[in-house]
Design an enzyme around this catalytic site. Structure first.
Site, PDB file in Angstrom:
ATOM      1  N   CYS A   1       0.519  -1.736   0.270  1.00  0.00           N
ATOM      2  CA  CYS A   1       0.133  -0.195   0.176  1.00  0.00           C
ATOM      3  C   CYS A   1       0.628   1.190   0.062  1.00  0.00           C
ATOM      4  O   CYS A   1       2.175   0.914   0.556  1.00  0.00           O
ATOM      5  CB  CYS A   1      -1.282  -0.120   0.948  1.00  0.00           C
TER       6      CYS A   1
ATOM      7  N   TRP B   1      -3.586  -2.537  -1.068  1.00  0.00           N
ATOM      8  CA  TRP B   1      -2.623  -3.560  -1.984  1.00  0.00           C
ATOM      9  C   TRP B   1      -3.821  -4.733  -0.626  1.00  0.00           C
ATOM     10  O   TRP B   1      -3.524  -5.050   0.200  1.00  0.00           O
ATOM     11  CB  TRP B   1      -1.420  -4.244  -1.517  1.00  0.00           C
TER      12      TRP B   1
ATOM     13  N   LYS C   1       6.490  -4.859  -4.721  1.00  0.00           N
ATOM     14  CA  LYS C   1       7.676  -4.218  -4.138  1.00  0.00           C
ATOM     15  C   LYS C   1       8.124  -5.090  -2.842  1.00  0.00           C
ATOM     16  O   LYS C   1       9.014  -5.520  -2.508  1.00  0.00           O
ATOM     17  CB  LYS C   1       8.215  -2.789  -4.453  1.00  0.00           C
TER      18      LYS C   1
ATOM     19  N   ASN D   1      -1.622   1.078   5.793  1.00  0.00           N
ATOM     20  CA  ASN D   1      -0.558   0.772   6.013  1.00  0.00           C
ATOM     21  C   ASN D   1      -0.146  -0.130   6.956  1.00  0.00           C
ATOM     22  O   ASN D   1      -0.169   0.331   8.070  1.00  0.00           O
ATOM     23  CB  ASN D   1       0.465   1.113   4.670  1.00  0.00           C
ATOM     24  N   GLY D   2      -0.259  -1.583   6.795  1.00  0.00           N
ATOM     25  CA  GLY D   2      -0.207  -2.776   7.987  1.00  0.00           C
ATOM     26  C   GLY D   2      -1.437  -3.410   8.216  1.00  0.00           C
ATOM     27  O   GLY D   2      -1.894  -3.561   7.193  1.00  0.00           O
TER      28      GLY D   2
ATOM     29  N   HIS E   1      18.667 -37.888  -8.588  1.00  0.00           N
ATOM     30  CA  HIS E   1      18.121 -37.863  -6.822  1.00  0.00           C
ATOM     31  C   HIS E   1      16.112 -37.072  -7.166  1.00  0.00           C
ATOM     32  O   HIS E   1      15.733 -37.008  -6.287  1.00  0.00           O
ATOM     33  CB  HIS E   1      18.484 -36.807  -6.119  1.00  0.00           C
TER      34      HIS E   1
ATOM     35  N   LYS F   1      13.653 -15.316 -10.570  1.00  0.00           N
ATOM     36  CA  LYS F   1      13.189 -14.381 -11.978  1.00  0.00           C
ATOM     37  C   LYS F   1      12.185 -14.593 -12.999  1.00  0.00           C
ATOM     38  O   LYS F   1      11.324 -14.214 -12.885  1.00  0.00           O
ATOM     39  CB  LYS F   1      14.438 -14.048 -12.113  1.00  0.00           C
TER      40      LYS F   1
ATOM     41  N   GLU G   1      17.683 -17.906  -8.246  1.00  0.00           N
ATOM     42  CA  GLU G   1      18.004 -16.643  -8.417  1.00  0.00           C
ATOM     43  C   GLU G   1      17.139 -16.367  -9.565  1.00  0.00           C
ATOM     44  O   GLU G   1      16.576 -16.215 -10.147  1.00  0.00           O
ATOM     45  CB  GLU G   1      18.696 -15.583  -8.001  1.00  0.00           C
TER      46      GLU G   1
ATOM     47  N   GLU H   1       8.145 -15.342 -11.671  1.00  0.00           N
ATOM     48  CA  GLU H   1       7.669 -14.098 -11.300  1.00  0.00           C
ATOM     49  C   GLU H   1       7.929 -13.088 -12.627  1.00  0.00           C
ATOM     50  O   GLU H   1       6.772 -12.131 -11.886  1.00  0.00           O
ATOM     51  CB  GLU H   1       8.714 -13.380  -9.800  1.00  0.00           C
TER      52      GLU H   1
ATOM     53  N   ARG I   1       4.438   0.097  -6.827  1.00  0.00           N
ATOM     54  CA  ARG I   1       4.629  -1.047  -5.232  1.00  0.00           C
ATOM     55  C   ARG I   1       3.410  -2.017  -5.179  1.00  0.00           C
ATOM     56  O   ARG I   1       3.387  -2.652  -4.149  1.00  0.00           O
ATOM     57  CB  ARG I   1       3.936  -0.107  -3.859  1.00  0.00           C
TER      58      ARG I   1
END
Ligand code: AGP
Length: 612
Positions: free
Chosen positions: A2, A75, A607, A101-102, A508, A489, A485, A492, A27
């Protein structure tokens, strides 16, 4: 996450609020709204699900005119992205408005208590309890800030809020506990509130970061802050140096591509002034712990989330190699609930680009509670994690707007290498080794520039694989976290399923997946375990798997063994990860663009994840 914007000053508030919301779009959000105290003395609220453009459409022709207002991009956490759940929320009489926010952890109990007092709830949000608590506390002609304080003392959980009311007009009250919030101190009686500096820099670069428990009051005469428990506090004014241009795309199609191409300069910035070539050591001004205290450290735990957790894995390998100190890496969300074995001889390092990730912040606080010295490796200056660690290293990578972290990751890896060198040279690492590492680190920015010149080749490669639905990334040693990583990438931003594995793990289980539809990206730089990776590549090829190999320049015999080769300059195994990551960032980016994905704001992602 948010976004919050507040404005009080000589101008019409709505355009300033909308401009601020635009700066916070990166965001991630799913609804937006504004509340303004109008020139007639009313409080008007307009809010809509969807993008800010939907809100602007609704404001066309009937914008509330007034110089004091608050705004929000939400959000969704409690309740879907609907108009009634969107912020601002307002009191029953419509004369108080709040943006938040929160997460309020005792919202259910508070809601029951307020309902018994006769308050009716319109939304599914936890935020609405705040507005009714303020309303309940706001009796008589007391100041708004006192009602807000009385309300917040009943609240458990994380909040960053801004409140306005016609009962105490010409004032914004802001408060934070666990969710970032800062004040913008403009000129000529202009004041702002924002959930990050991006919302404020078009109006002012002088900001005040609020701390947990702070309540701030902005009115025409000035601003002041008090702490819910400690009373009046004085918070310093910081100068934000990021130009707005740094936040714009500067000609790139997406923030993510801009930030991938910024890496030569962001790596120069994280290295700037931190390499002492002659002494073969790093200089880290933010490490305020003494050498003696450092030598008392018996083990290190690095805790983070997502991409930052991948850089933490590389940190484990680097610090153990250079300083011979045992290092463990923990997902922050796991660490905080596992009664971690931590004491004053355990250094806990928290890695976070945003410095606001709730799980990482909670893990850090748990480590502090158990007496551990704590260190931050953070990008956002003045962020909560940065301010709550005992000491740390800033990345100086500038704002990272794309939700998928790129430049922050490579800067985190270099910051960890710098710390490993710093620690290692105090624990027996030789001068000659120090010189070697300084040389390798210094060479990285130019080497990355050379890799970026291959962007066209990588885009062409992406076109060949754009329809694949699964990918496997393989690497050994320092290249295993790179495999993780690279997979993150891709998934996402392009929504293609991808997994990273230690190359030897193929036999395995994962090798059962290999066929023509499961391309494999193999990280195979020339290093002591190259031959082992090569045999894994041959296992894949023997099962009709297609292989994209990332190798060191000059490796000429690999070409006949794989389908595609991307070569990168040679570096030490310790620093090679920075180089092998770059092609994977570009591959993920181009795959996402070719698939028409929202590269900078991928679906379902934010973000900065400031909620658990
Ligand atoms: C990175 O590409 C992801 N968007 C995400 O995993 C991110 O790394 C994670 O949420 C941690 O964020 P932080 O570094 O700001 O704490």
């Amino acid at each position: 996450m948010c976004g919050i914007v507040g404005y009080l000053g000589p101008r019409d508030a709505s355009p300033v609020l909308l401009e601020g919301l635009r700066r916070l779009e990166y965001r991630g959000y799913d609804s937006a709204g504004i509340s303004v105290i109008t020139e007639e003395g009313d409080l008007r609220t307009v809010k809509k699900p969807g993008k800010i453009s939907v809100l602007e459409e609704a404001l066309n022709g009937n914008r509330p005119m007034g110089n004091c207002g608050i705004a929000h991009t939400r959000w969704a956490t409690h309740g879907g992205p609907t108009e009634v759940n969107a912020h601002p929320h307002f009191s029953a009489d419509g004369d108080i408005a709040v943006v938040h926010n929160g997460i309020i952890e005792n919202a259910d109990e508070l809601r029951e208590d307020l309902q018994e007092l006769g308050y009716e709830f319109r939304s599914e949000t936890d935020t609405e309890v705040i507005i009714h608590l303020i309303d309940e506390a706001f009796k008589g002609n007391q100041a708004l800030e006192n009602a807000v304080a009385a309300a917040l003392l009943q609240v458990e959980g994380a909040y960053g809020i801004a409140v306005i009311s016609t009962r105490d007009p010409g004032k914004i009250v802001a408060a934070r506990n666990g969710s970032p919030l800062l004040l913008g101190i403009g000129k000529d009686g202009e004041y702002l509130v924002g959930s990050d500096a991006a919302a404020l820099v078009t109006r002012t670069r002088d900001v005040v970061y609020l701390d947990d428990g702070d309540v701030a009051v902005l009115n025409g005469e000035g601003h002041w802050t008090f702490h819910l428990e400690r009373g009046a506090v004085d918070r310093p004014i910081h100068r934000v140096t990021w130009d707005l241009g740094a936040i714009e795309k500067e000609g790139f199609e997406h923030f993510m591509l801009k930030e991938i191409f910024e890496q030569p300069s962001s790596l120069r910035d994280v290295l700037r002034g931190r390499l002492l070539a002659d002494e073969g050591v790093s200089k880290l001004g933010g490490i305020t712990i003494s050498d003696l205290e450092l030598l008392r450290i018996k083990r290190i735990i690095i805790t983070a989330c997502g991409t930052s957790w991948h850089s933490a894995l590389l940190g484990e390998y680097m610090i153990e190699e250079l300083a011979r100190v045992p290092v463990e890496v923990e997902y922050a969300s796991e660490f905080r609930y596992k009664s971690p074995l931590v004491d004053e001889t355990t250094l806990v390092i928290a890695i976070s680009q945003s410095g606001e990730t709730a799980d990482t912040l909670a893990a850090l606080r748990e480590a502090k509670r158990r007496g551990a010295p704590t260190m931050g490796i953070v990008n956002a200056v003045g962020s909560t994690i940065a301010r709550e660690t005992d000491f740390g290293v800033y990345l100086h990578a500038g704002p990272e707007i794309g939700v998928a972290s790129t430049k922050a990751f490579t800067s985190q890896v270099v910051a960890l290498a710098l710390f490993g060198l710093y620690l290692g040279r105090r624990r027996g690492l030789s001068l000659e080794a120090g010189h070697r590492i300084v040389r390798a680190l210094s060479a990285l920015p130019n080497q990355v520039e050379r890799i970026l010149e291959k962007d066209g080749d990588i885009r062409a490669l992406a076109e060949k694989y754009v329809d694949c639905r699964n990918f496997l990334y393989l690497g050994r040693g320092y290249q295993f976290p790179v495999a993780l990583e690279g997979a993150l990438k891709l998934k996402e931003v392009s929504y293609i399923h991808a997994e990273g594995y230690p190359a030897a793990e193929m036999k395995h289980g994962p090798i059962a997946l290999i066929d023509d539809d499961m391309p494999v990206v193999a990280l195979a730089p020339t290093d002591p375990i190259y031959a082992k990776v090569l045999s894994n590549i041959e296992e894949v090829r023997a099962r009709q798997g297609r292989v994209i190999a990332v190798v060191t320049e000059g490796n000429t015999d690999i070409a006949e063994k794989v389908d595609h080769v991307i070569s990168v300059p040679v570096s030490l195994p310790l620093t090679q990860a920075v180089l092998t990551t770059i092609p994977l960032q570009l591959l993920a980016y181009h795959m996402a663009v070719l698939r028409g994905c929202d590269v900078d704001q991928p679906r379902n992602l934010a973000k900065s994840v400031t909620v658990e």
